[in-house]
Design an enzyme around this catalytic site. Structure first.
Site, mmCIF file in Angstrom:
data_model
loop_
_atom_site.group_PDB
_atom_site.id
_atom_site.type_symbol
_atom_site.label_atom_id
_atom_site.label_comp_id
_atom_site.label_asym_id
_atom_site.label_seq_id
_atom_site.Cartn_x
_atom_site.Cartn_y
_atom_site.Cartn_z
ATOM 1 N N ARG A 231 0.858 -1.176 0.000
ATOM 2 C CA ARG A 231 0.000 0.000 0.000
ATOM 3 C C ARG A 231 0.896 1.228 0.000
ATOM 4 N NH1 ARG A 231 -3.704 -2.684 -1.349
ATOM 5 N NH2 ARG A 231 -5.631 -3.158 -0.233
ATOM 6 N N GLU A 260 -3.025 7.779 -4.304
ATOM 7 C CA GLU A 260 -3.396 7.283 -5.639
ATOM 8 C C GLU A 260 -4.900 7.475 -5.865
ATOM 9 O OE1 GLU A 260 -2.004 3.170 -4.870
ATOM 10 O OE2 GLU A 260 -4.086 2.526 -5.185
ATOM 11 N N HIS A 278 -1.528 0.316 -9.688
ATOM 12 C CA HIS A 278 -2.168 -0.617 -8.741
ATOM 13 C C HIS A 278 -2.816 -1.784 -9.492
ATOM 14 C CE1 HIS A 278 -4.061 -0.864 -4.483
ATOM 15 N NE2 HIS A 278 -3.848 -2.078 -4.979
HETATM 16 P P1 NAP Z 1 -0.897 -11.669 4.966
HETATM 17 O O1 NAP Z 1 -0.864 -13.099 4.588
HETATM 18 O O2 NAP Z 1 -1.745 -11.230 6.100
HETATM 19 O O3 NAP Z 1 0.632 -11.211 5.236
HETATM 20 C C1 NAP Z 1 0.966 -9.967 5.743
HETATM 21 C C2 NAP Z 1 2.396 -10.007 6.256
HETATM 22 O O4 NAP Z 1 2.734 -8.683 6.696
HETATM 23 C C3 NAP Z 1 2.593 -10.938 7.444
HETATM 24 O O5 NAP Z 1 3.814 -11.638 7.317
HETATM 25 C C4 NAP Z 1 2.662 -9.977 8.622
HETATM 26 O O6 NAP Z 1 3.483 -10.402 9.683
HETATM 27 C C5 NAP Z 1 3.305 -8.777 7.976
HETATM 28 N N1 NAP Z 1 3.063 -7.571 8.764
HETATM 29 C C6 NAP Z 1 1.883 -7.061 9.185
HETATM 30 N N2 NAP Z 1 2.077 -5.966 9.915
HETATM 31 C C7 NAP Z 1 3.409 -5.778 9.976
HETATM 32 C C8 NAP Z 1 4.233 -4.828 10.609
HETATM 33 N N3 NAP Z 1 3.712 -3.812 11.331
HETATM 34 N N4 NAP Z 1 5.572 -4.959 10.460
HETATM 35 C C9 NAP Z 1 6.105 -5.965 9.739
HETATM 36 N N5 NAP Z 1 5.377 -6.895 9.111
HETATM 37 C C10 NAP Z 1 4.036 -6.799 9.231
HETATM 38 O O7 NAP Z 1 -1.343 -10.761 3.744
HETATM 39 P P2 NAP Z 1 -1.174 -11.044 2.163
HETATM 40 O O8 NAP Z 1 -2.327 -11.833 1.673
HETATM 41 O O9 NAP Z 1 0.200 -11.527 1.900
HETATM 42 O O10 NAP Z 1 -1.363 -9.548 1.619
HETATM 43 C C11 NAP Z 1 -0.484 -8.521 2.057
HETATM 44 C C12 NAP Z 1 -0.941 -7.155 1.583
HETATM 45 O O11 NAP Z 1 -0.632 -6.993 0.213
HETATM 46 C C13 NAP Z 1 -2.432 -6.852 1.637
HETATM 47 O O12 NAP Z 1 -2.879 -6.534 2.948
HETATM 48 C C14 NAP Z 1 -2.539 -5.656 0.696
HETATM 49 O O13 NAP Z 1 -2.296 -4.444 1.407
HETATM 50 C C15 NAP Z 1 -1.378 -5.897 -0.286
HETATM 51 N N6 NAP Z 1 -1.884 -6.241 -1.624
HETATM 52 C C16 NAP Z 1 -1.621 -5.416 -2.684
HETATM 53 C C17 NAP Z 1 -2.095 -5.731 -3.953
HETATM 54 C C18 NAP Z 1 -1.810 -4.867 -5.142
HETATM 55 O O14 NAP Z 1 -2.634 -4.806 -6.032
HETATM 56 N N7 NAP Z 1 -0.664 -4.224 -5.224
HETATM 57 C C19 NAP Z 1 -2.878 -6.873 -4.135
HETATM 58 C C20 NAP Z 1 -3.116 -7.699 -3.043
HETATM 59 C C21 NAP Z 1 -2.612 -7.386 -1.799
HETATM 60 P P3 NAP Z 1 3.036 -11.597 10.703
HETATM 61 O O15 NAP Z 1 2.947 -12.804 9.822
HETATM 62 O O16 NAP Z 1 4.173 -11.684 11.656
HETATM 63 O O17 NAP Z 1 1.737 -11.183 11.273
#
Ligand code: NAP
Length: 317
Positions: A231, A260, A278
Site C-alpha cells: 500500500r 493514488e 495498482h
Molecule cells: P498476509 O498473509 O496477512 O501477510 C501480511 C504479512 O505482513 C505478514 O507476514 C505480517 O506479519 C506482515 N506484517 C503485518 N504488519 C506488519 C508490521 N507492522 N511490520 C512488519 N510486518 C508486518 O497478507 P497477504 O495476503 O500476503 O497480503 C499482504 C498485503 O498486500 C495486503 O494486505 C494488501 O495491502 C497488499 N496487496 C496489494 C495488492 C496490489 O494490487 N498491489 C494486491 C493484493 C494485496 P506476521 O505474519 O508476523 O503477522
C-alpha cells in the site's frame, strides 16, 4: 421473499454487478452520488460490498442500523473500520489467496523492470536510439539478495519465485516464521542493510504507516532497489522521492502510491522508477475469482452459513 439490500461502495465489473443484482437489491455507490436517495434506503441496507481501496468508516456504518455484513473484494481491507464493525458484531470478509500468484508475479516483474530498465529499453527502441549505439548496461537480478517486508501469503509466493532466480532470501514480519527457511531480521532497517532488493508486501493501515522511511532507504543504500506492491501508506513517499532524486537508492518499482490515483509529478519525472497503476491482482481470471469469493461470502452470510473467508479479526473474536 424480498432480496436483501446491499450497498455497493466500489466500482465493480459487470460480471460481479450482474451476480449481485441477481441475488440482492443493489444500491450502487448511492452514499457518494445521491445522499438524499441514500438516506431513504439506508435503514434497509443489510450489507456493504466494497473494494480493497474503499473507505468504510465508522460514520458510514452508523448510518446503517440494519447492517449485518461487509464483504471486501480484495485481500487488504485497511479502508474498513474493522474495530467499529466488530463492536456491532458485523462480520467482515475479504479475498485472500486467490490473488497471491498475480501479486507475486508483479513483484518479480517490477524487480526485473527496475533492475534491467525494461521500460527505458522499450522507449530506446521505439525512439530509434538503437542505431546510435547500444543501450547502457543494467543491473543483474539473478543471484542477488532479496529482502521481503511481510512474509505472509503473498510474501511467501514472492520468495518461491525469487528462489528460482537463485536469489538469497531474507525477511521481516511481526514475528519470525519457524516453518520458513529464510533468514529473519527484526526490523525493516536491519533487513534493508543486508539486501539488494527490498520488496514491501505488508497490509496498509496504522500498524505499517510510513514503515519504509528515510532510515530504511539509507540502509538499502545507493545500489539497492525498493519494490512496493503493498500500500502507498507503508512507504514515506516524500523520503522515497528524495532518495531517488539524490541517488541514495538505485531505483524503485511501485504499484501503489500515497494519494493514488494521483502520483506526484516529482515521481513521474524520475528515470530510475517503474510505475504501475495498482495492477497487482488485475488479470481477468484473478479478478473473476475475487468477484466470485466476494459474492460467495455475501451469499453464505444470508444463508446462515459460515463465511468462506472472514478477516482474521473476525475469526479471532
Ligand atoms: P498476509 O498473509 O496477512 O501477510 C501480511 C504479512 O505482513 C505478514 O507476514 C505480517 O506479519 C506482515 N506484517 C503485518 N504488519 C506488519 C508490521 N507492522 N511490520 C512488519 N510486518 C508486518 O497478507 P497477504 O495476503 O500476503 O497480503 C499482504 C498485503 O498486500 C495486503 O494486505 C494488501 O495491502 C497488499 N496487496 C496489494 C495488492 C496490489 O494490487 N498491489 C494486491 C493484493 C494485496 P506476521 O505474519 O508476523 O503477522
Amino acid at each position: 421473499m424480498s432480496k436483501p439490500d446491499v450497498l455497493v461502495a466500489a466500482k465493480f465489473p459487470p460480471y460481479l454487478m450482474d451476480k449481485l443484482r441477481r441475488d440482492f437489491t443493489v444500491h450502487e455507490r448511492l452514499h457518494e452520488t445521491d445522499p438524499a436517495a441514500f438516506a431513504a434506503v439506508a435503514p434497509k441496507i443489510r450489507a456493504i460490498a466494497c473494494g480493497g481501496e474503499s473507505k468504510v468508516p465508522r460514520a458510514l456504518m452508523e448510518q446503517l442500523p440494519a447492517l449485518e455484513m461487509i464483504s471486501v473484494q480484495g485481500v487488504g481491507y485497511d479502508g474498513v473500520d474493522v474495530a467499529a464493525a466488530l463492536e456491532r458484531k458485523v462480520p467482515v470478509s475479504h479475498t485472500p489467496n486467490v490473488l497471491n500468484d498475480d501479486v507475486a508475479d508483479l513483484a518479480i516483474a517490477l524487480m526485473l523492470a527496475a533492475a534491467r530498465r525494461i521500460p527505458q529499453a522499450d522507449r530506446y527502441v521505439r525512439e530509434n536510439k538503437w542505431p546510435g549505439g547500444p543501450f547502457p548496461l543494467a543491473r543483474k537480478m539473478s543471484g542477488a539478495r532479496l529482502g521481503i517486508v511481510g512474509l505472509g501469503r503473498i510474501g511467501q509466493a514472492i520468495a518461491q519465485r525469487a528462489a528460482a532466480f537463485g536469489m538469497s532470501i531474507a525477511y521481516t514480519a511481526r514475528s519470525q516464521k519457524k516453518d520458513q527457511p529464510y533468514a529473519y531480521y527484526p526490523s525493516a532497517a536491519a533487513l534493508a542493510a543486508q539486501v539488494d532488493f527490498l520488496v514491501v508486501i505488508t497490509p496498509g493501515g496504522a500498524g505499517t504507516a510510513r514503515m519504509i522511511n528515510r532510515e530504511v532507504l539509507d540502509a538499502l543504500g545507493p545500489e539497492g532497489y525498493l519494490v512496493n506492491v503493498a500500500r502507498g501508506s507503508v512507504v514515506d513517499q516524500e523520503a522515497l522521492i528524495a532518495a531517488l532524486q539524490e541517488g541514495r537508492i538505485a531505483g524503485a518499482g511501485l504499484d501503489v502510491f500515497d494519494g493514488e490515483p494521483q502520483v506526484p509529478q516529482a515521481l513521474r519525472d524520475l528515470d530510475n522508477v517503474v510505475l504501475t497503476p495498482h495492477i497487482g491482482s488485475a488479470t481477468g481470471s484473478t479478478r473473476q475469482a475475487m468477484a466470485d469469493l466476494t459474492h460467495a461470502n455475501l451469499v453464505a452470510h444470508f444463508a446462515g452459513q459460515p463465511l468462506p473467508s472472514a478477516v482474521p479479526e473476525w475469526q479471532a473474536r
